[in-house]
Motif scaffolding. Sequence first.
Motif, short mmCIF file in Angstrom:
data_model
loop_
_atom_site.label_atom_id
_atom_site.label_comp_id
_atom_site.label_asym_id
_atom_site.label_seq_id
_atom_site.Cartn_x
_atom_site.Cartn_y
_atom_site.Cartn_z
N GLY A 194 0.83 -1.20 0.00
CA GLY A 194 0.00 0.00 0.00
C GLY A 194 0.86 1.25 0.00
O GLY A 194 2.02 1.21 -0.37
N VAL A 195 0.27 2.36 0.43
CA VAL A 195 0.97 3.63 0.50
C VAL A 195 0.75 4.27 1.86
O VAL A 195 -0.27 4.04 2.51
N LEU A 196 1.72 5.05 2.28
CA LEU A 196 1.64 5.83 3.51
C LEU A 196 1.83 7.30 3.17
O LEU A 196 2.50 7.63 2.18
N PRO A 197 1.25 8.22 3.96
CA PRO A 197 1.51 9.65 3.72
C PRO A 197 2.98 9.94 3.87
O PRO A 197 3.64 9.47 4.80
N GLY A 198 3.53 10.71 2.91
CA GLY A 198 4.96 10.97 2.90
C GLY A 198 5.36 12.14 3.77
O GLY A 198 4.54 12.86 4.33
N ASN A 199 6.65 12.33 3.88
CA ASN A 199 7.24 13.46 4.60
C ASN A 199 7.28 14.64 3.65
O ASN A 199 7.99 14.63 2.65
N SER A 200 6.53 15.69 3.95
CA SER A 200 6.43 16.84 3.03
C SER A 200 7.77 17.52 2.82
O SER A 200 8.01 18.13 1.79
N GLU A 201 8.68 17.42 3.79
CA GLU A 201 9.99 18.04 3.63
C GLU A 201 10.83 17.32 2.58
O GLU A 201 11.76 17.89 2.02
N VAL A 202 10.51 16.06 2.31
CA VAL A 202 11.27 15.27 1.36
C VAL A 202 10.64 15.27 -0.02
O VAL A 202 11.27 15.56 -1.02
N GLU A 203 9.34 14.96 -0.09
CA GLU A 203 8.67 14.77 -1.36
C GLU A 203 7.56 15.77 -1.63
O GLU A 203 6.83 15.61 -2.61
N GLY A 204 7.40 16.78 -0.78
CA GLY A 204 6.32 17.72 -0.98
C GLY A 204 5.02 17.23 -0.36
O GLY A 204 4.91 16.08 0.04
N PRO A 205 4.00 18.09 -0.30
CA PRO A 205 2.76 17.73 0.39
C PRO A 205 2.02 16.57 -0.27
O PRO A 205 1.21 15.91 0.37
N ASP A 206 2.25 16.31 -1.57
CA ASP A 206 1.53 15.24 -2.26
C ASP A 206 2.35 13.95 -2.35
O ASP A 206 1.94 13.01 -3.02
N GLY A 207 3.52 13.92 -1.72
CA GLY A 207 4.36 12.74 -1.80
C GLY A 207 3.76 11.57 -1.05
O GLY A 207 3.19 11.72 0.03
N GLU A 208 3.89 10.38 -1.61
CA GLU A 208 3.42 9.16 -0.97
C GLU A 208 4.55 8.15 -0.90
O GLU A 208 5.39 8.09 -1.79
N LEU A 209 4.55 7.40 0.16
CA LEU A 209 5.57 6.39 0.35
C LEU A 209 4.92 5.01 0.13
O LEU A 209 3.98 4.65 0.84
N ALA A 210 5.40 4.28 -0.86
CA ALA A 210 4.87 2.95 -1.17
C ALA A 210 5.63 1.90 -0.37
O ALA A 210 6.81 2.04 -0.10
N TYR A 211 4.93 0.82 0.00
CA TYR A 211 5.58 -0.26 0.73
C TYR A 211 5.01 -1.61 0.29
O TYR A 211 3.88 -1.71 -0.21
N MET A 212 5.82 -2.64 0.45
CA MET A 212 5.38 -4.02 0.26
C MET A 212 6.03 -4.85 1.36
O MET A 212 7.26 -4.85 1.50
N ARG A 213 5.22 -5.53 2.14
CA ARG A 213 5.73 -6.34 3.26
C ARG A 213 5.31 -7.79 3.05
O ARG A 213 4.20 -8.08 2.62
N ALA A 214 6.23 -8.71 3.36
CA ALA A 214 5.96 -10.13 3.21
C ALA A 214 6.85 -10.92 4.16
O ALA A 214 7.81 -10.39 4.72
N HIS A 215 6.51 -12.20 4.33
CA HIS A 215 7.40 -13.12 5.04
C HIS A 215 8.44 -13.62 4.04
O HIS A 215 8.14 -13.91 2.89
N PHE A 216 9.68 -13.71 4.51
CA PHE A 216 10.77 -14.23 3.70
C PHE A 216 11.42 -15.39 4.43
O PHE A 216 11.51 -15.39 5.66
#
Length: 248
Positions: A194-216
Amino acid sequence: MGEPNPRANADDTSGKLANPPATPPPPPPPRPVSLLQPSQKKKQKSKVFRAFRSVFRSFPILTPVCKFPTLSGGLPDHTHRGTSSGNRITGTLFGYRKGRVSLSMQENSRCLPALVVELAMQTSVLQKEMASGMVRIALECEKRSEKDKMKLLNEPLWTMYCNGKKSGYGVKREASAEDLNIMELLKAVSMGAGVLPGNSEVEGPDGELAYMRAHFEHVVGSRDSETLYMLSPEGNNGPELSIFFVRI
């Protein structure tokens, strides 16, 4: 009309200075991190296993010759799912869409990261590769002399290949405050994307941080070879991902 009263003007001015404009409230404090230290039980168990294996190897053993098709760097290119030859860990790939993707390894989703590697690939590029159904990431470094030998996953710099193509260099780093905040937000997530709200200082107010989590499945082949195989749920025909750490 009477003359203006200078004292009254002075009083008005002092009244204005006595009520300066309100300052904006301070930013909220960072989210407290409640992640736990990894347990030591598995580490002690692995030491006993390595000692047993070193003794066992002293006996003559006949093994059949078996050749596997390989990728660049001599890595096995075979499907590896659902075996029990390694420890199961939690792996998270995350990053801003226009930034580089990072890999976090945790004993489980409630523990502090044991390893964070910034990969030589943009998050959006990795998402496209994952859509193709199979991704093989190889992180290679040169062998050291015996006196300079360190644990494989403590190596600071890696040459990275994705599906046989050189991508650049992966860098091991300490988990930053932002990394810890992301792991804290995802503490209740065992598997998913999914996505998480990003850090506006890094990517701006519309930046989103994508992630994928799984067992390895974390398989230790030798002092110079360790592999992460992504485990998919039963009956799930999702993408396959393998990450190889090797010294050559």
